[in-house]
Motif scaffolding. Structure first.
Motif, PDB file in Angstrom:
ATOM      1  N   ILE A 189       0.838  -1.200   0.000  1.00 20.96           N
ATOM      2  CA  ILE A 189       0.000   0.000   0.000  1.00 20.96           C
ATOM      3  C   ILE A 189       0.873   1.250   0.000  1.00 20.96           C
ATOM      4  O   ILE A 189       0.668   2.182  -0.788  1.00 20.96           O
ATOM      5  CB  ILE A 189      -0.931   0.016   1.227  1.00 20.96           C
ATOM      6  CG1 ILE A 189      -1.971  -1.098   1.122  1.00 20.96           C
ATOM      7  CG2 ILE A 189      -1.627   1.373   1.353  1.00 20.96           C
ATOM      8  CD1 ILE A 189      -2.776  -1.290   2.377  1.00 20.96           C
ATOM      9  N   SER A 190       1.858   1.288   0.885  1.00 25.40           N
ATOM     10  CA  SER A 190       2.727   2.454   1.006  1.00 25.40           C
ATOM     11  C   SER A 190       3.513   2.697  -0.275  1.00 25.40           C
ATOM     12  O   SER A 190       3.626   3.826  -0.757  1.00 25.40           O
ATOM     13  CB  SER A 190       3.684   2.257   2.189  1.00 25.40           C
ATOM     14  OG  SER A 190       4.489   3.392   2.384  1.00 25.40           O
ATOM     15  N   ASN A 191       4.027   1.608  -0.855  1.00 30.63           N
ATOM     16  CA  ASN A 191       4.828   1.710  -2.066  1.00 30.63           C
ATOM     17  C   ASN A 191       3.987   2.181  -3.245  1.00 30.63           C
ATOM     18  O   ASN A 191       4.447   2.971  -4.087  1.00 30.63           O
ATOM     19  CB  ASN A 191       5.461   0.349  -2.360  1.00 30.63           C
ATOM     20  CG  ASN A 191       6.487   0.397  -3.457  1.00 30.63           C
ATOM     21  OD1 ASN A 191       6.179   0.103  -4.601  1.00 30.63           O
ATOM     22  ND2 ASN A 191       7.715   0.772  -3.131  1.00 30.63           N
ATOM     23  N   ALA A 192       2.736   1.735  -3.319  1.00 29.68           N
ATOM     24  CA  ALA A 192       1.847   2.149  -4.409  1.00 29.68           C
ATOM     25  C   ALA A 192       1.355   3.578  -4.201  1.00 29.68           C
ATOM     26  O   ALA A 192       1.204   4.344  -5.166  1.00 29.68           O
ATOM     27  CB  ALA A 192       0.667   1.189  -4.498  1.00 29.68           C
ATOM     28  N   LYS A 195       3.298   6.596  -5.572  1.00 28.52           N
ATOM     29  CA  LYS A 195       3.419   6.699  -7.027  1.00 28.52           C
ATOM     30  C   LYS A 195       2.465   7.738  -7.611  1.00 28.52           C
ATOM     31  O   LYS A 195       2.543   8.067  -8.787  1.00 28.52           O
ATOM     32  CB  LYS A 195       3.161   5.338  -7.672  1.00 28.52           C
ATOM     33  CG  LYS A 195       4.238   4.297  -7.346  1.00 28.52           C
ATOM     34  CD  LYS A 195       3.913   2.950  -7.969  1.00 28.52           C
ATOM     35  CE  LYS A 195       4.971   1.922  -7.583  1.00 28.52           C
ATOM     36  NZ  LYS A 195       4.647   0.576  -8.127  1.00 28.52           N
ATOM     37  N   SER A 196       1.565   8.270  -6.770  1.00 32.39           N
ATOM     38  CA  SER A 196       0.655   9.311  -7.241  1.00 32.39           C
ATOM     39  C   SER A 196       1.449  10.529  -7.703  1.00 32.39           C
ATOM     40  O   SER A 196       2.452  10.910  -7.085  1.00 32.39           O
ATOM     41  CB  SER A 196      -0.295   9.734  -6.116  1.00 32.39           C
ATOM     42  OG  SER A 196      -0.981  10.919  -6.458  1.00 32.39           O
ATOM     43  N   HIS A 197       1.009  11.162  -8.785  1.00 31.39           N
ATOM     44  CA  HIS A 197       1.670  12.371  -9.279  1.00 31.39           C
ATOM     45  C   HIS A 197       1.592  13.503  -8.245  1.00 31.39           C
ATOM     46  O   HIS A 197       2.420  14.417  -8.257  1.00 31.39           O
ATOM     47  CB  HIS A 197       1.032  12.821 -10.597  1.00 31.39           C
ATOM     48  CG  HIS A 197       1.193  11.833 -11.705  1.00 31.39           C
ATOM     49  ND1 HIS A 197       2.433  11.385 -12.127  1.00 31.39           N
ATOM     50  CD2 HIS A 197       0.286  11.199 -12.489  1.00 31.39           C
ATOM     51  CE1 HIS A 197       2.277  10.526 -13.114  1.00 31.39           C
ATOM     52  NE2 HIS A 197       0.988  10.380 -13.355  1.00 31.39           N
ATOM     53  N   THR A 198       0.628  13.424  -7.359  1.00 33.13           N
ATOM     54  CA  THR A 198       0.472  14.454  -6.332  1.00 33.13           C
ATOM     55  C   THR A 198       1.558  14.362  -5.271  1.00 33.13           C
ATOM     56  O   THR A 198       1.813  15.341  -4.559  1.00 33.13           O
ATOM     57  CB  THR A 198      -0.917  14.333  -5.664  1.00 33.13           C
ATOM     58  OG1 THR A 198      -1.917  14.176  -6.673  1.00 33.13           O
ATOM     59  CG2 THR A 198      -1.242  15.572  -4.841  1.00 33.13           C
TER      60      THR A 198
END
Length: 276
Positions: A189-192, A195-198
């Motif tokens: 969860i943390s790794n994904a 990856k948000s552009h924000t």
């Protein structure tokens, strides 16, 4: 007691330091990285190197390697390990390690006990190790049902000397099922999440919740991918369940279903209370 530590990274190095600092044991180390081995000797975390010549003198051996490397080490050294010695691993999954290693132990006259220390940091390597890493931490162990209580007491005493505050007993199957939820899923969860552009714009807009959620986003991808694949049945079940739950929140928002969203949030709050 003479204790061997195989793998002098964060976990193995910290075990070596803690057991040596207890003043009750002679600690020997083995690591393919010679710089880690030399560093451990330099700071006197170990008395000397554990070799093919002296491995048979060890009363207890802790293996702090990746799962497959752990099995390979036991396979390569099973005939050299002292009869009745205790061998415990420190791996994050138990089924792929315990099944072959318990068989090898039975065939060669030593005792293998699966173990998993509930401690660590986002850093790795011997330089990140410290003698107090396991202070008041929990060690999970997965002994066979017929394991002699005297063997367990011997292991417990060594773990107490390393600083562990509690020992939990379970089976390899139950360990892997629960650890998929408590450890492996949070790392994914943390790794994904980051990856948000924000994420690149978060500075000045984030506080404790962002810090807590991203603490384990930086990970050792080779180690964690091996752990994930070795436990993929349990982990995929947890990922799929989470995706389904997240879709419920998204659907409620898209439908302007305020009552539905309130109900979902309350359900999560109630679940947290029950999980204490």
């Amino acid at each position: 007691m003479k204790i061997g530590i195989v793998g002098l990274g964060l976990i193995g190095g910290s075990l070596a330091r803690a057991l040596t600092e207890s003043g009750k044991h002679e600690v020997y180390g083995a690591d393919r990285n010679r710089s880690s081995l030399l560093a451990a000797k330099m700071v006197e975390a170990i008395k000397d190197e554990m070799t093919d010549e002296n491995i048979g003198e060890m009363d207890m051996i802790f293996i702090a390697l990746y799962p497959q490397a752990t099995v390979e080490f036991v396979e390569a050294n099973a005939s050299k390990i002292k009869k009745d010695a205790i061998v415990a691993d420190c791996g994050g999954v138990k089924r792929p390690i315990c099944t072959p290693c318990e068989k090898l132990a039975e065939e060669n006259g030593f005792i293998f006990i699966g173990a998993h220390p509930m401690a660590g940091t986002q850093f790795s390597g011997f330089n990140a190790s410290r003698g107090n890493l396991f202070k008041n931490a929990t060690m999970i162990i997965t002994p066979k049902e017929n394991t002699d209580i005297r063997i367990l007491e011997k292991l417990r005493n060594a773990l107490n000397d390393a600083g562990f505050g509690a020992i939990n007993f379970t089976t390899p199957e139950e360990h892997d099922k629960v650890i998929a939820f408590t450890s492996q899923l949070p790392h994914i969860i943390s790794n994904a999440y980051v990856k948000s552009h924000t994420a690149v714009k978060q500075k000045g807009f984030s506080a404790g919740s962002y810090r807590d959620l991203t603490r384990v986003s930086k990970l050792n991808e080779k180690m964690w991918s091996e752990l994930f694949f070795e436990n993929k049945d349990n982990l995929c079940a947890e990922i799929d369940f989470l995706v389904e739950r997240l879709s419920e929140y998204s659907a409620a928002l898209k439908a302007d279903d305020r009552e539905g969203l309130v109900a979902l949030l309350k359900e999560g709050t109630d679940s947290k209370k029950q999980a204490k």
